[in-house]
Design a protein around this motif. Structure first.
Motif, PDB file in Angstrom:
ATOM      1  N   ARG A   5      10.287  24.698 -35.245  1.00 33.44           N
ATOM      2  CA  ARG A   5      11.478  23.449 -35.178  1.00 33.44           C
ATOM      3  C   ARG A   5      10.738  22.270 -35.067  1.00 33.44           C
ATOM      4  O   ARG A   5      10.001  21.735 -34.039  1.00 33.44           O
ATOM      5  CB  ARG A   5      12.661  23.631 -34.084  1.00 33.44           C
ATOM      6  CG  ARG A   5      13.716  22.787 -34.454  1.00 33.44           C
ATOM      7  CD  ARG A   5      14.914  23.051 -33.686  1.00 33.44           C
ATOM      8  NE  ARG A   5      15.791  24.355 -33.863  1.00 33.44           N
ATOM      9  CZ  ARG A   5      15.683  25.088 -33.074  1.00 33.44           C
ATOM     10  NH1 ARG A   5      15.447  25.016 -31.773  1.00 33.44           N
ATOM     11  NH2 ARG A   5      16.362  26.320 -33.484  1.00 33.44           N
ATOM     12  N   ASP A  81       9.795  15.726 -31.776  1.00 33.69           N
ATOM     13  CA  ASP A  81       9.555  17.050 -31.116  1.00 33.69           C
ATOM     14  C   ASP A  81       9.025  18.234 -32.227  1.00 33.69           C
ATOM     15  O   ASP A  81       9.540  18.192 -33.361  1.00 33.69           O
ATOM     16  CB  ASP A  81      10.935  17.580 -30.567  1.00 33.69           C
ATOM     17  CG  ASP A  81      10.577  18.707 -29.547  1.00 33.69           C
ATOM     18  OD1 ASP A  81       9.667  18.920 -28.684  1.00 33.69           O
ATOM     19  OD2 ASP A  81      11.361  20.042 -30.008  1.00 33.69           O
ATOM     20  N   SER A  83       8.139  22.539 -32.048  1.00 38.94           N
ATOM     21  CA  SER A  83       7.970  23.392 -30.856  1.00 38.94           C
ATOM     22  C   SER A  83       8.222  25.074 -31.759  1.00 38.94           C
ATOM     23  O   SER A  83       9.051  24.811 -32.690  1.00 38.94           O
ATOM     24  CB  SER A  83       9.010  23.340 -29.714  1.00 38.94           C
ATOM     25  OG  SER A  83      10.208  23.013 -29.994  1.00 38.94           O
ATOM     26  N   ILE A  85       9.735  28.505 -32.437  1.00 35.91           N
ATOM     27  CA  ILE A  85      11.040  29.111 -32.180  1.00 35.91           C
ATOM     28  C   ILE A  85      11.301  30.582 -32.659  1.00 35.91           C
ATOM     29  O   ILE A  85      10.433  30.912 -33.171  1.00 35.91           O
ATOM     30  CB  ILE A  85      12.293  28.211 -32.982  1.00 35.91           C
ATOM     31  CG1 ILE A  85      12.045  28.467 -34.362  1.00 35.91           C
ATOM     32  CG2 ILE A  85      12.464  26.939 -32.165  1.00 35.91           C
ATOM     33  CD1 ILE A  85      13.221  27.899 -35.405  1.00 35.91           C
ATOM     34  N   ARG A  89      18.505  27.708 -35.839  1.00 35.59           N
ATOM     35  CA  ARG A  89      19.632  27.249 -35.271  1.00 35.59           C
ATOM     36  C   ARG A  89      20.671  26.905 -36.458  1.00 35.59           C
ATOM     37  O   ARG A  89      21.740  27.012 -36.234  1.00 35.59           O
ATOM     38  CB  ARG A  89      19.395  25.873 -34.632  1.00 35.59           C
ATOM     39  CG  ARG A  89      20.510  25.163 -33.730  1.00 35.59           C
ATOM     40  CD  ARG A  89      20.803  25.801 -32.555  1.00 35.59           C
ATOM     41  NE  ARG A  89      21.763  24.893 -31.849  1.00 35.59           N
ATOM     42  CZ  ARG A  89      22.997  25.580 -31.173  1.00 35.59           C
ATOM     43  NH1 ARG A  89      23.033  26.879 -31.144  1.00 35.59           N
ATOM     44  NH2 ARG A  89      23.741  24.757 -30.619  1.00 35.59           N
ATOM     45  N   ARG A 121      13.091  15.318 -24.178  1.00 32.23           N
ATOM     46  CA  ARG A 121      13.540  16.665 -24.563  1.00 32.23           C
ATOM     47  C   ARG A 121      15.111  16.741 -24.258  1.00 32.23           C
ATOM     48  O   ARG A 121      15.480  17.514 -25.460  1.00 32.23           O
ATOM     49  CB  ARG A 121      12.811  17.734 -23.385  1.00 32.23           C
ATOM     50  CG  ARG A 121      13.310  19.023 -23.344  1.00 32.23           C
ATOM     51  CD  ARG A 121      13.092  19.821 -24.785  1.00 32.23           C
ATOM     52  NE  ARG A 121      11.663  20.097 -24.772  1.00 32.23           N
ATOM     53  CZ  ARG A 121      11.068  20.490 -26.100  1.00 32.23           C
ATOM     54  NH1 ARG A 121      11.917  20.869 -26.990  1.00 32.23           N
ATOM     55  NH2 ARG A 121       9.805  20.510 -26.236  1.00 32.23           N
ATOM     56  N   ARG A 122      15.748  16.245 -23.511  1.00 26.15           N
ATOM     57  CA  ARG A 122      17.116  16.249 -23.674  1.00 26.15           C
ATOM     58  C   ARG A 122      17.812  15.576 -24.752  1.00 26.15           C
ATOM     59  O   ARG A 122      18.560  16.280 -25.256  1.00 26.15           O
ATOM     60  CB  ARG A 122      17.809  15.560 -22.130  1.00 26.15           C
ATOM     61  CG  ARG A 122      17.790  16.498 -21.154  1.00 26.15           C
ATOM     62  CD  ARG A 122      18.668  15.915 -20.036  1.00 26.15           C
ATOM     63  NE  ARG A 122      18.306  14.299 -19.886  1.00 26.15           N
ATOM     64  CZ  ARG A 122      17.457  13.923 -18.770  1.00 26.15           C
ATOM     65  NH1 ARG A 122      16.629  14.685 -18.196  1.00 26.15           N
ATOM     66  NH2 ARG A 122      17.307  12.521 -18.700  1.00 26.15           N
ATOM     67  N   THR A 124      16.395  15.224 -27.841  1.00 27.30           N
ATOM     68  CA  THR A 124      16.059  16.231 -28.736  1.00 27.30           C
ATOM     69  C   THR A 124      16.976  17.573 -29.048  1.00 27.30           C
ATOM     70  O   THR A 124      17.590  17.687 -29.779  1.00 27.30           O
ATOM     71  CB  THR A 124      14.703  16.585 -28.664  1.00 27.30           C
ATOM     72  OG1 THR A 124      13.620  15.659 -28.734  1.00 27.30           O
ATOM     73  CG2 THR A 124      14.215  17.785 -29.758  1.00 27.30           C
ATOM     74  N   GLU A 125      17.322  17.984 -27.556  1.00 28.43           N
ATOM     75  CA  GLU A 125      18.320  19.205 -27.805  1.00 28.43           C
ATOM     76  C   GLU A 125      19.582  18.817 -28.018  1.00 28.43           C
ATOM     77  O   GLU A 125      20.357  19.391 -28.684  1.00 28.43           O
ATOM     78  CB  GLU A 125      18.319  19.993 -26.227  1.00 28.43           C
ATOM     79  CG  GLU A 125      16.846  20.546 -25.979  1.00 28.43           C
ATOM     80  CD  GLU A 125      16.546  21.094 -24.701  1.00 28.43           C
ATOM     81  OE1 GLU A 125      17.613  20.824 -23.783  1.00 28.43           O
ATOM     82  OE2 GLU A 125      15.740  21.588 -24.391  1.00 28.43           O
ATOM     83  N   TRP A 126      19.874  17.500 -27.579  1.00 29.80           N
ATOM     84  CA  TRP A 126      21.304  17.078 -27.687  1.00 29.80           C
ATOM     85  C   TRP A 126      21.480  16.621 -29.272  1.00 29.80           C
ATOM     86  O   TRP A 126      22.362  17.025 -29.963  1.00 29.80           O
ATOM     87  CB  TRP A 126      21.394  15.638 -26.860  1.00 29.80           C
ATOM     88  CG  TRP A 126      22.806  15.030 -27.222  1.00 29.80           C
ATOM     89  CD1 TRP A 126      23.928  15.529 -26.559  1.00 29.80           C
ATOM     90  CD2 TRP A 126      23.334  14.117 -28.078  1.00 29.80           C
ATOM     91  NE1 TRP A 126      25.139  14.920 -26.894  1.00 29.80           N
ATOM     92  CE2 TRP A 126      24.924  13.940 -27.885  1.00 29.80           C
ATOM     93  CE3 TRP A 126      22.722  13.429 -29.323  1.00 29.80           C
ATOM     94  CZ2 TRP A 126      25.427  13.166 -28.720  1.00 29.80           C
ATOM     95  CZ3 TRP A 126      23.667  12.675 -30.101  1.00 29.80           C
ATOM     96  CH2 TRP A 126      24.711  12.394 -29.775  1.00 29.80           C
ATOM     97  N   THR A 128      19.824  18.019 -31.850  1.00 32.49           N
ATOM     98  CA  THR A 128      19.855  19.444 -32.374  1.00 32.49           C
ATOM     99  C   THR A 128      21.183  19.974 -32.378  1.00 32.49           C
ATOM    100  O   THR A 128      21.830  20.465 -33.187  1.00 32.49           O
ATOM    101  CB  THR A 128      18.769  20.143 -31.841  1.00 32.49           C
ATOM    102  OG1 THR A 128      17.397  19.820 -32.129  1.00 32.49           O
ATOM    103  CG2 THR A 128      18.879  21.830 -32.745  1.00 32.49           C
ATOM    104  N   GLU A 129      22.013  20.031 -31.051  1.00 29.91           N
ATOM    105  CA  GLU A 129      23.130  20.385 -30.921  1.00 29.91           C
ATOM    106  C   GLU A 129      24.357  19.508 -31.833  1.00 29.91           C
ATOM    107  O   GLU A 129      25.246  20.287 -32.330  1.00 29.91           O
ATOM    108  CB  GLU A 129      23.461  20.418 -29.359  1.00 29.91           C
ATOM    109  CG  GLU A 129      25.029  20.947 -28.941  1.00 29.91           C
ATOM    110  CD  GLU A 129      25.315  22.429 -29.627  1.00 29.91           C
ATOM    111  OE1 GLU A 129      26.086  22.840 -29.900  1.00 29.91           O
ATOM    112  OE2 GLU A 129      24.012  23.119 -29.437  1.00 29.91           O
TER     113      GLU A 129
END
Length: 147
Positions: A5, A81, A83, A85, A89, A121-122, A124-126, A128-129
């Protein structure tokens, strides 16, 4: 096959008069190209920046990023980012797109200012979500004027 991803942010070089047609064309082209490359993902557009999440084989991501780097509609591309997977998603979306958002813009800009790794990281995750939430329902291409 190794899946990755990648989240990148780029500055839009689109003029205000061409935003609607250009973004619609980007999404249409991406849906065709991504299917051929076995890529899935989502595009967020703030009016100033693109933030795109790509998922798929490493080689396909490399090929697409090379194309994006040569695309005159993008400037100052930053890979936020990247990484490995285990599962996608956005398995059903060759390119999900919802429309411009000032709310998203604040978070994209925050990532551009070199936050600490934990905050990056937070964020990036946010993003993506958030992109995933946008992809759950029907995704009409909305009016992209910056007004």
């Amino acid at each position: 096959m190794t899946l990755e991803r990648l989240l990148y942010i780029s500055e839009s070089r689109l003029g205000e008069a061409e935003v609607n047609s250009s973004v619609a064309q980007i999404v249409a082209d991406a849906q065709i190209r991504n299917a051929a490359l076995e890529l899935t993902g989502a595009l967020l557009f703030t009016g100033t920046y693109f933030a795109q999440i790509l998922e798929g084989p490493t080689e396909s991501i490399e090929q697409l990023m090379s194309s994006i780097k040569d695309d005159p509609r993008h400037a100052n591309i930053i890979i936020v980012d990247r990484s490995p997977i285990e599962m996608r998603r956005f398995p059903d979306w060759k390119m999900a797109y919802h429309g411009p958002s000032e709310f998203v813009s604040r978070h994209v800009v925050r990532l551009l200012h070199s936050p600490p790794r934990s905050e990056q990281r937070r964020a990036t995750e946010w993003l993506t979500e958030l992109a995933h939430e946008f992809s759950v329902g029907p995704l009409p291409i909305r009016n992209l004027n910056r007004s």
